[in-house]
Motif scaffolding. Structure first.
Motif, PDB file in Angstrom:
ATOM      1  N   ARG A  69      -3.453   1.198  -6.797  1.00  0.00           N
ATOM      2  CA  ARG A  69      -3.705   2.223  -5.783  1.00  0.00           C
ATOM      3  C   ARG A  69      -4.876   1.824  -4.888  1.00  0.00           C
ATOM      4  NH1 ARG A  69      -4.881   6.264  -8.991  1.00  0.00           N
ATOM      5  NH2 ARG A  69      -7.110   5.929  -8.862  1.00  0.00           N
ATOM      6  N   GLU A  70      -6.000   1.489  -5.500  1.00  0.00           N
ATOM      7  CA  GLU A  70      -7.191   1.145  -4.728  1.00  0.00           C
ATOM      8  C   GLU A  70      -7.141  -0.284  -4.194  1.00  0.00           C
ATOM      9  OE1 GLU A  70      -9.516   3.333  -3.827  1.00  0.00           O
ATOM     10  OE2 GLU A  70      -8.308   4.832  -4.870  1.00  0.00           O
ATOM     11  N   GLY A  71      -6.638  -1.193  -5.011  1.00  0.00           N
ATOM     12  CA  GLY A  71      -6.582  -2.590  -4.592  1.00  0.00           C
ATOM     13  C   GLY A  71      -5.679  -2.808  -3.394  1.00  0.00           C
ATOM     14  N   SER A  72      -4.518  -2.183  -3.395  1.00  0.00           N
ATOM     15  CA  SER A  72      -3.602  -2.362  -2.268  1.00  0.00           C
ATOM     16  C   SER A  72      -4.185  -1.769  -0.990  1.00  0.00           C
ATOM     17  CB  SER A  72      -2.231  -1.761  -2.572  1.00  0.00           C
ATOM     18  OG  SER A  72      -2.308  -0.369  -2.758  1.00  0.00           O
ATOM     19  N   ARG A  73      -4.925  -0.665  -1.099  1.00  0.00           N
ATOM     20  CA  ARG A  73      -5.581  -0.084   0.076  1.00  0.00           C
ATOM     21  C   ARG A  73      -6.684  -1.006   0.604  1.00  0.00           C
ATOM     22  NH1 ARG A  73      -3.942   3.453   3.091  1.00  0.00           N
ATOM     23  NH2 ARG A  73      -5.869   4.577   3.266  1.00  0.00           N
ATOM     24  N   TRP A  74      -7.453  -1.596  -0.308  1.00  0.00           N
ATOM     25  CA  TRP A  74      -8.511  -2.496   0.135  1.00  0.00           C
ATOM     26  C   TRP A  74      -7.951  -3.785   0.720  1.00  0.00           C
ATOM     27  CZ3 TRP A  74     -13.148  -1.432   1.540  1.00  0.00           C
ATOM     28  CH2 TRP A  74     -13.773  -0.308   1.038  1.00  0.00           C
ATOM     29  N   LEU A  75      -6.862  -4.292   0.145  1.00  0.00           N
ATOM     30  CA  LEU A  75      -6.227  -5.474   0.728  1.00  0.00           C
ATOM     31  C   LEU A  75      -5.758  -5.168   2.144  1.00  0.00           C
ATOM     32  CD1 LEU A  75      -4.052  -6.979  -2.152  1.00  0.00           C
ATOM     33  CD2 LEU A  75      -6.294  -7.726  -1.354  1.00  0.00           C
ATOM     34  N   ASP A  76      -5.159  -4.015   2.319  1.00  0.00           N
ATOM     35  CA  ASP A  76      -4.680  -3.600   3.637  1.00  0.00           C
ATOM     36  C   ASP A  76      -5.833  -3.518   4.633  1.00  0.00           C
ATOM     37  OD1 ASP A  76      -2.824  -2.732   5.534  1.00  0.00           O
ATOM     38  OD2 ASP A  76      -2.913  -0.653   4.873  1.00  0.00           O
ATOM     39  N   LEU A  77      -6.919  -2.901   4.231  1.00  0.00           N
ATOM     40  CA  LEU A  77      -8.078  -2.761   5.100  1.00  0.00           C
ATOM     41  C   LEU A  77      -8.697  -4.113   5.438  1.00  0.00           C
ATOM     42  CD1 LEU A  77     -10.161  -0.843   6.452  1.00  0.00           C
ATOM     43  CD2 LEU A  77     -11.440  -0.967   4.312  1.00  0.00           C
ATOM     44  N   ARG A  78      -8.916  -4.936   4.425  1.00  0.00           N
ATOM     45  CA  ARG A  78      -9.566  -6.233   4.649  1.00  0.00           C
ATOM     46  C   ARG A  78      -8.699  -7.166   5.492  1.00  0.00           C
ATOM     47  NH1 ARG A  78     -14.535  -6.242   4.871  1.00  0.00           N
ATOM     48  NH2 ARG A  78     -15.617  -6.808   3.014  1.00  0.00           N
ATOM     49  N   MET A  79      -7.400  -7.153   5.259  1.00  0.00           N
ATOM     50  CA  MET A  79      -6.522  -8.008   6.065  1.00  0.00           C
ATOM     51  C   MET A  79      -6.531  -7.567   7.527  1.00  0.00           C
ATOM     52  SD  MET A  79      -5.551 -10.493   4.263  1.00  0.00           S
ATOM     53  CE  MET A  79      -4.458 -11.196   5.488  1.00  0.00           C
ATOM     54  N   ALA A  80      -6.659  -6.265   7.769  1.00  0.00           N
ATOM     55  CA  ALA A  80      -6.770  -5.775   9.150  1.00  0.00           C
ATOM     56  C   ALA A  80      -8.042  -6.320   9.800  1.00  0.00           C
ATOM     57  CB  ALA A  80      -6.772  -4.254   9.176  1.00  0.00           C
ATOM     58  N   HIS A  81      -9.128  -6.382   9.039  1.00  0.00           N
ATOM     59  CA  HIS A  81     -10.371  -6.950   9.559  1.00  0.00           C
ATOM     60  C   HIS A  81     -10.205  -8.438   9.845  1.00  0.00           C
ATOM     61  CE1 HIS A  81     -12.971  -3.468   9.171  1.00  0.00           C
ATOM     62  NE2 HIS A  81     -12.510  -3.264   7.940  1.00  0.00           N
ATOM     63  N   PHE A  82      -9.505  -9.146   8.989  1.00  0.00           N
ATOM     64  CA  PHE A  82      -9.266 -10.571   9.220  1.00  0.00           C
ATOM     65  C   PHE A  82      -8.460 -10.795  10.488  1.00  0.00           C
ATOM     66  CE2 PHE A  82      -9.542 -11.635   4.407  1.00  0.00           C
ATOM     67  CZ  PHE A  82     -10.924 -11.679   4.490  1.00  0.00           C
ATOM     68  N   VAL A  83      -7.427  -9.991  10.693  1.00  0.00           N
ATOM     69  CA  VAL A  83      -6.591 -10.137  11.885  1.00  0.00           C
ATOM     70  C   VAL A  83      -7.402  -9.876  13.150  1.00  0.00           C
ATOM     71  CG1 VAL A  83      -4.653  -9.130  13.166  1.00  0.00           C
ATOM     72  CG2 VAL A  83      -4.390  -9.666  10.753  1.00  0.00           C
ATOM     73  N   CYS A 114       0.833  -1.192   0.000  1.00  0.00           N
ATOM     74  CA  CYS A 114       0.000   0.000   0.000  1.00  0.00           C
ATOM     75  C   CYS A 114       0.876   1.254   0.000  1.00  0.00           C
ATOM     76  CB  CYS A 114      -0.906  -0.027   1.224  1.00  0.00           C
ATOM     77  SG  CYS A 114      -2.088   1.292   1.267  1.00  0.00           S
ATOM     78  N   HIS A 115       1.908   1.252   0.792  1.00  0.00           N
ATOM     79  CA  HIS A 115       2.816   2.397   0.884  1.00  0.00           C
ATOM     80  C   HIS A 115       3.638   2.570  -0.391  1.00  0.00           C
ATOM     81  CE1 HIS A 115       6.639   4.392   1.988  1.00  0.00           C
ATOM     82  NE2 HIS A 115       5.816   5.186   2.647  1.00  0.00           N
ATOM     83  N   GLU A 116       4.045   1.474  -0.995  1.00  0.00           N
ATOM     84  CA  GLU A 116       4.921   1.530  -2.164  1.00  0.00           C
ATOM     85  C   GLU A 116       4.187   1.830  -3.461  1.00  0.00           C
ATOM     86  OE1 GLU A 116       8.328   1.457  -2.322  1.00  0.00           O
ATOM     87  OE2 GLU A 116       8.069   1.673  -0.161  1.00  0.00           O
ATOM     88  N   SER A 117       2.880   1.740  -3.474  1.00  0.00           N
ATOM     89  CA  SER A 117       2.137   2.048  -4.689  1.00  0.00           C
ATOM     90  C   SER A 117       2.324   3.513  -5.059  1.00  0.00           C
ATOM     91  CB  SER A 117       0.647   1.756  -4.489  1.00  0.00           C
ATOM     92  OG  SER A 117      -0.086   2.173  -5.624  1.00  0.00           O
ATOM     93  N   CYS A 118       2.681   3.775  -6.309  1.00  0.00           N
ATOM     94  CA  CYS A 118       2.876   5.165  -6.751  1.00  0.00           C
ATOM     95  C   CYS A 118       1.542   5.861  -6.966  1.00  0.00           C
ATOM     96  CB  CYS A 118       3.714   5.205  -8.025  1.00  0.00           C
ATOM     97  SG  CYS A 118       2.848   4.642  -9.511  1.00  0.00           S
ATOM     98  N   GLY A 119       0.471   5.088  -7.115  1.00  0.00           N
ATOM     99  CA  GLY A 119      -0.849   5.663  -7.291  1.00  0.00           C
ATOM    100  C   GLY A 119      -1.245   5.909  -8.733  1.00  0.00           C
ATOM    101  N   GLN A 120      -0.359   5.605  -9.674  1.00  0.00           N
ATOM    102  CA  GLN A 120      -0.662   5.875 -11.077  1.00  0.00           C
ATOM    103  C   GLN A 120      -1.765   4.949 -11.602  1.00  0.00           C
ATOM    104  OE1 GLN A 120       2.744   5.793 -13.652  1.00  0.00           O
ATOM    105  NE2 GLN A 120       1.559   6.353 -15.441  1.00  0.00           N
ATOM    106  N   CYS A 121      -1.713   3.689 -11.239  1.00  0.00           N
ATOM    107  CA  CYS A 121      -2.694   2.720 -11.728  1.00  0.00           C
ATOM    108  C   CYS A 121      -3.786   2.506 -10.679  1.00  0.00           C
ATOM    109  CB  CYS A 121      -2.036   1.386 -12.032  1.00  0.00           C
ATOM    110  SG  CYS A 121      -0.679   1.494 -13.199  1.00  0.00           S
ATOM    111  N   THR A 122      -5.007   2.651 -11.090  1.00  0.00           N
ATOM    112  CA  THR A 122      -6.127   2.503 -10.165  1.00  0.00           C
ATOM    113  C   THR A 122      -6.190   1.125  -9.515  1.00  0.00           C
ATOM    114  OG1 THR A 122      -7.369   4.153 -11.412  1.00  0.00           O
ATOM    115  CG2 THR A 122      -8.629   2.729  -9.933  1.00  0.00           C
ATOM    116  N   PRO A 123      -6.004   0.014 -10.258  1.00  0.00           N
ATOM    117  CA  PRO A 123      -6.077  -1.291  -9.589  1.00  0.00           C
ATOM    118  C   PRO A 123      -5.062  -1.438  -8.453  1.00  0.00           C
ATOM    119  CG  PRO A 123      -6.178  -1.589 -11.952  1.00  0.00           C
ATOM    120  CD  PRO A 123      -5.826  -0.149 -11.712  1.00  0.00           C
TER     121      PRO A 123
END
Length: 118
Positions: A30-44, A19-28
């Motif tokens: 930029r948004e995908g890494s943020r959602w993975l981060d959020l969802r994995m936090a919910h799983f934990v 999530c931190h390393e994404s440059c944000g240029q590509c939507t998949p």
């Protein structure tokens, strides 16, 4: 890593990096890494439903192969591997959390509050 390692927590520790390393240029990515981060936090934390496993798997499929560089692919692979190889453990951990048993995680993990929660 040995058998005592919480694999959900181990994979969740990787997602903030992508999530931190994404440059944000590509939507998949930029948004995908943020959602993975959020969802994995919910799983934990154990506050996700079993249906969220399929949702996060769908997110990873939308990320792979749809970006300029390979960062989105690299972000998706650990989560896909978790689901492919440890889905029964993930499901039992989430179901156990719903009926009040202890989630085997001592994570101090918090996603950035700037993303909308589902």
């Amino acid at each position: 890593m040995d058998k005592s390692t919480d694999v959900v927590q181990a994979i969740a520790r990787l997602t903030p990096f992508y999530c931190h390393e994404s440059c944000g240029q590509c939507t998949p990515c930029r948004e995908g890494s943020r959602w993975l981060d959020l969802r994995m936090a919910h799983f934990v934390k154990g506050d996700a439903s079993v249906t969220a496993i399929d949702q996060i798997l769908e997110i990873t499929k939308e990320m792979k192969g749809h970006t300029i560089c390979a960062l989105a692919d690299a972000a998706a692979w650990p989560v896909q591997g978790l689901i492919r190889h440890f889905r029964p453990e993930l499901e039992s951990q989430l179901q156990g959390a719903k009926i009040g048993s202890h989630v085997h995680s001592n994570a101090k993990y918090r996603p950035e509050p700037t993303i909308a929660t589902a």
